[in-house]
Design a protein around this motif. Sequence first.
Motif, PDB file in Angstrom:
ATOM      1  N   ALA A 208      -6.690  -8.584  -9.430  1.00  9.95           N
ATOM      2  CA  ALA A 208      -6.948  -8.095 -10.785  1.00  9.95           C
ATOM      3  C   ALA A 208      -5.663  -8.148 -11.617  1.00  9.95           C
ATOM      4  O   ALA A 208      -5.680  -8.514 -12.797  1.00  9.95           O
ATOM      5  CB  ALA A 208      -7.484  -6.670 -10.728  1.00  9.95           C
ATOM      6  N   GLN A 209      -4.535  -7.823 -10.983  1.00 13.89           N
ATOM      7  CA  GLN A 209      -3.250  -7.866 -11.665  1.00 13.89           C
ATOM      8  C   GLN A 209      -2.842  -9.300 -12.006  1.00 13.89           C
ATOM      9  O   GLN A 209      -2.289  -9.567 -13.074  1.00 13.89           O
ATOM     10  CB  GLN A 209      -2.171  -7.221 -10.795  1.00 13.89           C
ATOM     11  CG  GLN A 209      -2.280  -5.729 -10.666  1.00 13.89           C
ATOM     12  CD  GLN A 209      -1.827  -5.029 -11.942  1.00 13.89           C
ATOM     13  OE1 GLN A 209      -2.603  -4.900 -12.889  1.00 13.89           O
ATOM     14  NE2 GLN A 209      -0.585  -4.609 -11.981  1.00 13.89           N
TER      15      GLN A 209
ATOM     16  N   SER B 152      -1.464  -1.965  -5.402  1.00 12.62           N
ATOM     17  CA  SER B 152      -1.495  -1.163  -4.179  1.00 12.62           C
ATOM     18  C   SER B 152      -2.206  -1.855  -3.026  1.00 12.62           C
ATOM     19  O   SER B 152      -2.284  -1.314  -1.926  1.00 12.62           O
ATOM     20  CB  SER B 152      -2.175   0.181  -4.463  1.00 12.62           C
ATOM     21  OG  SER B 152      -3.493  -0.032  -4.965  1.00 12.62           O
ATOM     22  N   GLY B 153      -2.728  -3.061  -3.245  1.00 11.57           N
ATOM     23  CA  GLY B 153      -3.419  -3.795  -2.193  1.00 11.57           C
ATOM     24  C   GLY B 153      -3.818  -5.167  -2.688  1.00 11.57           C
ATOM     25  O   GLY B 153      -3.629  -5.510  -3.860  1.00 11.57           O
ATOM     26  N   ALA B 154      -4.394  -5.968  -1.779  1.00 10.09           N
ATOM     27  CA  ALA B 154      -4.748  -7.345  -2.124  1.00 10.09           C
ATOM     28  C   ALA B 154      -5.808  -7.396  -3.215  1.00 10.09           C
ATOM     29  O   ALA B 154      -5.731  -8.217  -4.140  1.00 10.09           O
ATOM     30  CB  ALA B 154      -5.226  -8.079  -0.874  1.00 10.09           C
ATOM     31  N   GLU B 155      -6.829  -6.528  -3.101  1.00 11.23           N
ATOM     32  CA  GLU B 155      -7.889  -6.527  -4.100  1.00 11.23           C
ATOM     33  C   GLU B 155      -7.331  -6.195  -5.484  1.00 11.23           C
ATOM     34  O   GLU B 155      -7.667  -6.843  -6.483  1.00 11.23           O
ATOM     35  CB  GLU B 155      -8.989  -5.521  -3.725  1.00 11.23           C
ATOM     36  CG  GLU B 155      -9.710  -5.828  -2.420  1.00 11.23           C
ATOM     37  CD  GLU B 155      -9.030  -5.196  -1.222  1.00 11.23           C
ATOM     38  OE1 GLU B 155      -7.855  -4.790  -1.340  1.00 11.23           O
ATOM     39  OE2 GLU B 155      -9.682  -5.112  -0.167  1.00 11.23           O
TER      40      GLU B 155
ATOM     41  N   ASP C 253       0.813  -1.215   0.000  1.00 12.68           N
ATOM     42  CA  ASP C 253       0.000   0.000   0.000  1.00 12.68           C
ATOM     43  C   ASP C 253       0.847   1.265   0.000  1.00 12.68           C
ATOM     44  O   ASP C 253       0.341   2.361  -0.251  1.00 12.68           O
ATOM     45  CB  ASP C 253      -0.944   0.005   1.201  1.00 12.68           C
ATOM     46  CG  ASP C 253      -0.192   0.002   2.523  1.00 12.68           C
ATOM     47  OD1 ASP C 253      -0.369   0.933   3.316  1.00 12.68           O
ATOM     48  OD2 ASP C 253       0.573  -0.959   2.761  1.00 12.68           O
ATOM     49  N   SER C 254       2.143   1.125   0.260  1.00 16.39           N
ATOM     50  CA  SER C 254       3.049   2.273   0.255  1.00 16.39           C
ATOM     51  C   SER C 254       3.700   2.428  -1.115  1.00 16.39           C
ATOM     52  O   SER C 254       4.400   1.531  -1.591  1.00 16.39           O
ATOM     53  CB  SER C 254       4.145   2.083   1.315  1.00 16.39           C
ATOM     54  OG  SER C 254       5.191   3.020   1.133  1.00 16.39           O
TER      55      SER C 254
ATOM     56  N   GLY D  11      -7.367  -3.012   4.857  1.00 21.87           N
ATOM     57  CA  GLY D  11      -8.264  -3.927   4.148  1.00 21.87           C
ATOM     58  C   GLY D  11      -7.749  -5.341   4.267  1.00 21.87           C
ATOM     59  O   GLY D  11      -7.443  -5.818   5.366  1.00 21.87           O
ATOM     60  N   LEU D  12      -7.602  -6.031   3.159  1.00 18.98           N
ATOM     61  CA  LEU D  12      -7.048  -7.383   3.169  1.00 18.98           C
ATOM     62  C   LEU D  12      -5.535  -7.293   3.325  1.00 18.98           C
ATOM     63  O   LEU D  12      -4.854  -6.637   2.532  1.00 18.98           O
ATOM     64  CB  LEU D  12      -7.394  -8.110   1.864  1.00 18.98           C
ATOM     65  CG  LEU D  12      -8.882  -8.334   1.564  1.00 18.98           C
ATOM     66  CD1 LEU D  12      -9.053  -9.058   0.236  1.00 18.98           C
ATOM     67  CD2 LEU D  12      -9.539  -9.130   2.688  1.00 18.98           C
ATOM     68  N   ASP D  13      -4.993  -7.944   4.363  1.00 19.16           N
ATOM     69  CA  ASP D  13      -3.552  -7.882   4.587  1.00 19.16           C
ATOM     70  C   ASP D  13      -2.850  -9.026   3.841  1.00 19.16           C
ATOM     71  O   ASP D  13      -3.465  -9.782   3.083  1.00 19.16           O
ATOM     72  CB  ASP D  13      -3.226  -7.919   6.081  1.00 19.16           C
ATOM     73  CG  ASP D  13      -3.721  -9.197   6.757  1.00 19.16           C
ATOM     74  OD1 ASP D  13      -4.102 -10.146   6.050  1.00 19.16           O
ATOM     75  OD2 ASP D  13      -3.712  -9.244   8.002  1.00 19.16           O
ATOM     76  N   GLY D  14      -1.542  -9.141   4.068  1.00 19.47           N
ATOM     77  CA  GLY D  14      -0.764 -10.155   3.373  1.00 19.47           C
ATOM     78  C   GLY D  14      -1.194 -11.571   3.695  1.00 19.47           C
ATOM     79  O   GLY D  14      -1.166 -12.458   2.828  1.00 19.47           O
TER      80      GLY D  14
END
Length: 218
Positions: free
Chosen positions: A58-59, A51-54, A27-28, A76-79
């Motif tokens: 998609a990636q 930038s995040g799990a969500e 996220d950073s 949000g959803l963490d590692g």
Amino acid sequence: RVVPACQESIPFEFEASRTAKVLVVDDSAFQRRLVGEILRERTEWEVCFASGAEHAFAQVSREQPDVILTDLVMPGLDGLELLRLNSERLPEVPIILMTCFGSEDVALKALSAGAASYIPKVHLRRDLVETVNNVLSVTVSTRRRRSAVQCLKVRESSYELDNEIRLISPLIRLIGEDLDEFGGLDRSSMIRTGVALHEALTNACHHGNLEITSEARD
């Protein structure tokens, strides 16, 4: 007895001739840029970012990475949640966790949950490339083995235990590993098969080989 009959390779096979693709999830923006710079300075790997799990899922569907590098702590959803969801959706893509100081205990739990490895962020410049390269090497070996397993048409094994009761459990684990690798049985069926084999082999040793009655055994 093994009869090879290869028809096609696994679609996700990573060949040495192809450039590895690494997905960095953090996220950073600063951390994403730092990890990307380290990888691009020292390797020819293709690097993409989320930038995040969500965003990562998609990636993954679009980029098809060979390995995922993810921050452990994210809003949000963490590692850990990313690891859990990935193991359900794309278990063939390994995940490496990047941890902050003091989160190593959590990272060790993540390893037991299926993470391929972890890297403390303070050691990114020292350990990042080597860790990713090691995971990729194992992944390539595993996928090629799976490709070879797909060629298997017939396999016959013969074991002779005599009266070695202590070898029954290791043998069942060995057979279970083969069944798990070849697929075809869910986890519940695997457990039932193992229990049935254990009972059958134990009875064969006690009642068959040694001719011990149930009453005498009790």
